[in-house]
Design a protein around this motif. Structure first.
Motif, PDB file in Angstrom:
ATOM      1  N   ALA A  18       1.025  -1.430  -0.308  1.00  0.00           N
ATOM      2  CA  ALA A  18       0.058   0.081  -0.281  1.00  0.00           C
ATOM      3  C   ALA A  18       0.861   1.180  -0.266  1.00  0.00           C
ATOM      4  CB  ALA A  18      -0.852  -0.358   0.927  1.00  0.00           C
ATOM      5  N   TYR A  19       2.361   1.394   0.773  1.00  0.00           N
ATOM      6  CA  TYR A  19       2.800   2.380   0.576  1.00  0.00           C
ATOM      7  C   TYR A  19       3.579   2.328  -0.292  1.00  0.00           C
ATOM      8  CZ  TYR A  19       6.367   5.275   1.930  1.00  0.00           C
ATOM      9  OH  TYR A  19       7.464   6.404   2.037  1.00  0.00           O
ATOM     10  N   GLY A  20       4.331   1.611  -0.914  1.00  0.00           N
ATOM     11  CA  GLY A  20       4.867   1.469  -2.376  1.00  0.00           C
ATOM     12  C   GLY A  20       3.544   1.812  -3.489  1.00  0.00           C
ATOM     13  N   SER A  21       2.795   1.630  -3.610  1.00  0.00           N
ATOM     14  CA  SER A  21       1.571   2.128  -4.075  1.00  0.00           C
ATOM     15  C   SER A  21       1.633   3.796  -4.795  1.00  0.00           C
ATOM     16  CB  SER A  21       0.901   1.707  -4.173  1.00  0.00           C
ATOM     17  OG  SER A  21       0.148  -0.273  -4.746  1.00  0.00           O
ATOM     18  N   CYS A  22       1.208   3.845  -3.029  1.00  0.00           N
ATOM     19  CA  CYS A  22       0.910   5.480  -2.640  1.00  0.00           C
ATOM     20  C   CYS A  22       2.181   6.573  -3.274  1.00  0.00           C
ATOM     21  CB  CYS A  22       0.647   5.884  -1.326  1.00  0.00           C
ATOM     22  SG  CYS A  22      -0.023   7.535  -0.413  1.00  0.00           S
TER      23      CYS A  22
END
Length: 107
Positions: A18-22
């Motif tokens: 989720a962090y990487g996508s953000c």
């Protein structure tokens, strides 16, 4: 360093993805927009003994890297030398006996 990556992947994969996508979706504002997700990843990994040892042994290198990211939000790639120093430090940390950790996240 590979141990830390493996631990993060094993125990915190959902938060890390989720962090990487953000970050990928917000190249110029990720520092603000993804802060909550970054904190989730940090919270997930912070209790693991390997991560604790790396944080203790390489706190200066990690702080330098984070400062670089804050100062270069529009050009995070300029922090590559900071990453390299942190990785080099992390690889020297003795993680013997610290291979057990929290229960993996369910997907």
């Amino acid at each position: 360093m590979q141990a830390a990556i493996d631990i993060t992947t094993k125990y915190c994969q959902k938060d890390m993805e989720a962090y990487g996508s953000c970050v990928a979706s917000n190249p110029s504002t990720w520092q603000q927009r993804c802060h909550e997700l970054k904190m989730k990843v940090a919270q997930c990994t912070s209790s693991h003994p390997v991560i604790q040892r790396i944080r203790q042994g390489c706190s200066k290198e990690f702080m330098d890297f984070e400062r670089c990211l804050r100062e270069n939000q529009d050009n995070a790639t300029s922090c590559s030398p900071h990453v390299a120093r942190f990785v080099a430090c992390a690889e020297t940390v003795d993680i013997g006996g610290a291979d057990e950790g929290p229960v993996p996240q369910s997907s």
